[in-house]
Design an enzyme around this catalytic site. Structure first.
Site, PDB file in Angstrom:
ATOM      1  N   HIS A 318       0.844  -1.430  -0.045  1.00  0.00           N
ATOM      2  CA  HIS A 318      -0.033  -0.030  -0.148  1.00  0.00           C
ATOM      3  C   HIS A 318       0.773   1.261   0.054  1.00  0.00           C
ATOM      4  CE1 HIS A 318       0.531   0.791   4.574  1.00  0.00           C
ATOM      5  NE2 HIS A 318       0.842  -0.527   4.484  1.00  0.00           N
ATOM      6  N   CYS A 337       2.613  -5.395   6.861  1.00  0.00           N
ATOM      7  CA  CYS A 337       2.203  -5.214   5.335  1.00  0.00           C
ATOM      8  C   CYS A 337       3.946  -4.361   4.835  1.00  0.00           C
ATOM      9  CB  CYS A 337       1.043  -4.354   5.109  1.00  0.00           C
ATOM     10  SG  CYS A 337      -0.218  -5.301   5.762  1.00  0.00           S
TER      11      CYS A 337
END
Length: 417
Positions: A318, A337
């Protein structure tokens, strides 16, 4: 693959013993280093070619390629010879040496840079930190994933003083990993190299773009995985994982009752109704049973985009509002992440075959709409991997901090020292 210290060092000793008859050229180079003449300070007769070394430090070859395997196999011969001849000298690490400095420690620095091929033995030995030493230090820093500022700071000294046997073992360990991934991985694919905190977008056996990344902390590690990117979400909501609710959000709410409101985070019950934070007892962990969702927008944890792919770890790639993190010497700050620098360039490349989704529409959607999912017409393979050493040319070895301790030697976890 994780290696015990005993196996690691025993293996390097055996490799060194077999290399003696194969590396006459490397032995000659080391002999020249040891007998290198003293130079006067700032010798104008020294040709700039003396600081130019063979082999590519920066390459468009993917780390996952047969060429990388071949390069690292050739590089091993040189490191085997260095180990067999006693390794490279240690460099005193008390001073920040830089261009223009004249200091006895520069002699040690010159020898160390010659051993690793960053400075030609023709540069000679002197106490002057001249432009040739500056170029050599920057080359060394680039190979070790450090800011190439030419200044010998803490991390540069630490990388230089990892012993030659340990570096040889690191190359051997990673050669095994690279061989397992050197086959066909797709016409185009994305590779996330965790210890390098770097991403490669690969097409046709060529890296079309590289992106700095922020990956998981030591206690919240980014997992090794293979999957396929199938979806891009533009301006996504962020749903906080339960682990983050327990470890981060609840403690923050105890300190600052306005934390959720200040960060546009809403609490949702199982039926989707919004829960007033003032009705929750934050001295307990009852809030962990609820859903925490952050609205799309400038301060959203994923900023403009989320890149989805199926995996059992519930991780994804992201954007981030914390762009300054990409400038750090070490980029291990996430909860597992992967944050991507210049993510819009990567997403544009991923969406290339998806009809109607060119760069212009993507940018317009970021400006005007929220939580827009886009399915890729052709899912793109993605590989999260752990490669802490590789080579890009003859004798050009690259090393990274073994942040998760998978190489089996504490000395390689430089950022934790």
């Amino acid at each position: 693959m994780k290696t015990s210290r005993r196996t690691f060092l025993t293996g390097t000793g055996a490799l060194a013993a077999t290399a003696l008859s194969q590396t006459a050229y490397a032995q000659t180079a080391i002999d020249e280093i040891l007998s290198s003449s003293q130079r006067g300070l700032w010798d104008d007769q020294f040709d700039a070619r003396a600081s130019t070394q063979d082999g590519k430090v920066v390459s468009t070859e993917p780390i996952f390629s047969p060429a990388t395997v071949s390069h690292i196999e050739q590089t091993l011969l040189q490191y085997q010879d260095i180990v067999a001849r006693g390794g490279w000298p240690m460099v005193p690490g008390e001073k920040a040496l830089r261009l223009g400095v004249v200091d006895p420690d520069v002699e040690h620095l010159r020898r160390r840079l010659m051993y690793s091929g960053d400075l030609s033995e023709r540069a000679g030995i002197s106490q002057a930190f001249d432009t040739y030493v500056d170029a050599a230090v920057k080359r060394f820093q680039t190979r070790h994933g450090l800011p190439a500022d030419g200044v010998t700071g803490r991390f540069t000294f630490a990388a230089m003083n990892v012993t030659a046997p340990v570096r040889l073992g690191q190359l051997e360990t990673n050669l095994v990993r690279l061989r397992s991934m050197s086959g066909f991985l797709g016409d185009r694919y994305v590779m996330v190299n965790i210890p390098a905190a770097q991403i490669e977008a690969v097409e046709g056996d060529r890296v079309v773009s590289r992106h700095a990344a922020v990956v998981g902390k030591i206690d919240r590690q980014t997992p090794i995985l293979n999957s396929k990117i199938h979806e891009i979400i533009v301006n996504p909501y962020w749903n906080a994982p339960e682990s983050i609710v327990r470890r981060d959000i609840i403690p923050l709410m105890r300190k600052n009752p306005n934390y959720l409101a200040e960060n546009s985070i809403r609490i949702l019950a199982g039926d989707g109704t919004e829960v007033d934070p003032m009705t929750i007892d934050w001295s307990t962990e009852e809030a962990a049973k609820l859903r925490f969702r952050q609205d799309p927008g400038r301060i959203n944890a994923m900023a403009s985009v989320k890149i989805n792919f199926p995996n059992p770890h519930a991780v994804y790639m992201h954007d981030t509002p914390q762009q300054s993190l990409f400038n750090g010497i070490e980029r291990f700050h996430s909860s597992g992440c992967v944050r991507v620098q210049n993510v819009r360039d990567l997403v544009t490349w991923l969406l290339r075959d998806t009809e109607g989704w060119d760069r212009r529409r993507f940018e317009q959607t970021i400006q005007n709409d929220a939580d827009v999912p886009v399915q890729l017409s052709n899912p793109v393979p993605v590989y999260f991997t752990y490669i802490s050493a590789w080579a890009t040319g003859d004798g050009v070895a690259h090393f990274r901090d073994d942040i998760y301790g998978r190489d089996g030697v504490d000395e390689l976890q430089i950022s934790t020292l």
